[in-house]
Motif scaffolding. Structure first.
Motif, PDB file in Angstrom:
ATOM      1  N   LYS A  14       0.725  -0.806  -0.576  1.00 19.96           N
ATOM      2  CA  LYS A  14      -0.161   0.068  -0.078  1.00 19.96           C
ATOM      3  C   LYS A  14       1.140   0.426  -0.277  1.00 19.96           C
ATOM      4  CE  LYS A  14      -3.742   1.862   0.824  1.00 19.96           C
ATOM      5  NZ  LYS A  14      -5.422   1.885  -0.286  1.00 19.96           N
ATOM      6  N   GLN A  18      -1.137   5.175   3.247  1.00 25.46           N
ATOM      7  CA  GLN A  18      -3.017   4.574   2.979  1.00 25.46           C
ATOM      8  C   GLN A  18      -3.258   5.590   3.778  1.00 25.46           C
ATOM      9  OE1 GLN A  18      -4.543   1.336   4.823  1.00 25.46           O
ATOM     10  NE2 GLN A  18      -6.222   2.874   4.282  1.00 25.46           N
ATOM     11  N   GLY A  48      -5.648  -0.698   8.940  1.00 28.92           N
ATOM     12  CA  GLY A  48      -5.205  -0.298   7.535  1.00 28.92           C
ATOM     13  C   GLY A  48      -5.772  -1.848   6.192  1.00 28.92           C
ATOM     14  N   GLU A  89       3.562  -1.107   3.764  1.00 30.59           N
ATOM     15  CA  GLU A  89       3.216   0.223   3.837  1.00 30.59           C
ATOM     16  C   GLU A  89       4.012   1.213   3.744  1.00 30.59           C
ATOM     17  OE1 GLU A  89      -0.477   1.544   6.379  1.00 30.59           O
ATOM     18  OE2 GLU A  89       0.713   2.711   6.971  1.00 30.59           O
ATOM     19  N   ARG A 137       1.517   6.786   6.064  1.00 29.12           N
ATOM     20  CA  ARG A 137       0.141   6.705   6.384  1.00 29.12           C
ATOM     21  C   ARG A 137      -0.547   8.164   7.605  1.00 29.12           C
ATOM     22  NH1 ARG A 137      -2.434   2.661  11.039  1.00 29.12           N
ATOM     23  NH2 ARG A 137      -2.094   1.237   9.158  1.00 29.12           N
TER      24      ARG A 137
END
Length: 240
Positions: free
Chosen positions: A35, A38, A47, A63, A66
């Motif tokens: 990802k 996020q 998430g 990720e 964020r």
């Protein structure tokens, strides 16, 4: 294919659940989920990556950024005073994951051309750097044809391969527009219809989700879903 980029024609249309279905269908292959950005989720909250891993059984997730406010990644990063994620960051991370996994799924935020950084970098730029195909997730109902056509046009303009279209949340009782769109989506996208995930699939338990996921995706994605059969089942008869 070792890397697939999953984008949507907008937000809240089922990208995460489709990504989870792809990961579940790919097992027992080694799958990693990436990802890039996020948004709208705070520190310590669950998430999209965690949700995909929970549902699919895949064990590797990453990720890159964020950002707490539910905005475009570039805007959310700027408002939080955090460094943005760039397309180059995404490409580098995906390539590293691909060195140790059979399949890497890169799930975007929002649509294809949502800005990642202050220079206008997008998920499309990351896909182009990776030379990776893009799977488009679209809603079922009224309005989806235009947004799907625009996404497909943007991909073609950049020379990016579109794998096809998956309906991210197929309603239990589809209306006339949804039923007609099954035939029209591949036409406007100039790409095949490759699946339909039922609404509420994310509420299934992990074991039930993993057992059902192959039936939502076409053989091109490792599943058993039959586009022609599904479309014929819901075909809308013209008025008398």
């Amino acid at each position: 294919m070792t890397i697939i980029v999953v984008t949507g024609t907008g937000t809240e249309i089922g990208k995460t659940i489709v990504t989870a279905a792809l990961a579940a269908t790919a097992t027992p292959r080694s799958v990693a989920v990436l990802k890039p950005a996020q948004t709208g989720v705070g520190k310590g909250e669950v998430g999209d990556v965690e949700e995909v891993l929970r549902l699919s059984g895949a064990t590797t997730g990453a990720e890159l950024g964020r950002f707490p406010e539910p905005l475009a990644p570039s805007t959310s990063a700027r408002r939080a005073g955090l460094p943005p994620v760039t397309p180059a960051d995404v490409a580098d991370a995906a390539r590293k994951l691909a060195e140790e996994h059979d399949l890497v799924l890169v799930e975007g935020a929002g649509g294809l051309l949502v800005r990642f950084d202050e220079h206008g970098g997008t998920l499309a730029d990351a896909a182009r750097l990776l030379n990776a195909p893009v799977l488009v997730v679209a809603p079922a109902g009224l309005g989806t044809l235009n947004s799907t056509a625009l996404t497909a046009e943007a991909l073609r303009a950049r020379g990016i391969e579109q794998l096809g279209v998956v309906v991210g949340s197929w309603p239990e009782e589809p209306d006339l527009a949804a039923r007609c769109n099954l035939a029209d989506l591949p036409t406007v996208a100039e790409a095949p219809l490759l699946g339909a995930v039922p609404a509420g699939a994310g509420a299934l338990g992990p074991e039930e989700f993993r057992a059902a996921a192959p039936g939502w995706l076409a053989p091109e994605l490792g599943g058993t879903w039959d586009a022609a059969k599904f479309t014929a089942e819901f075909a809308a008869a013209p008025p008398a």
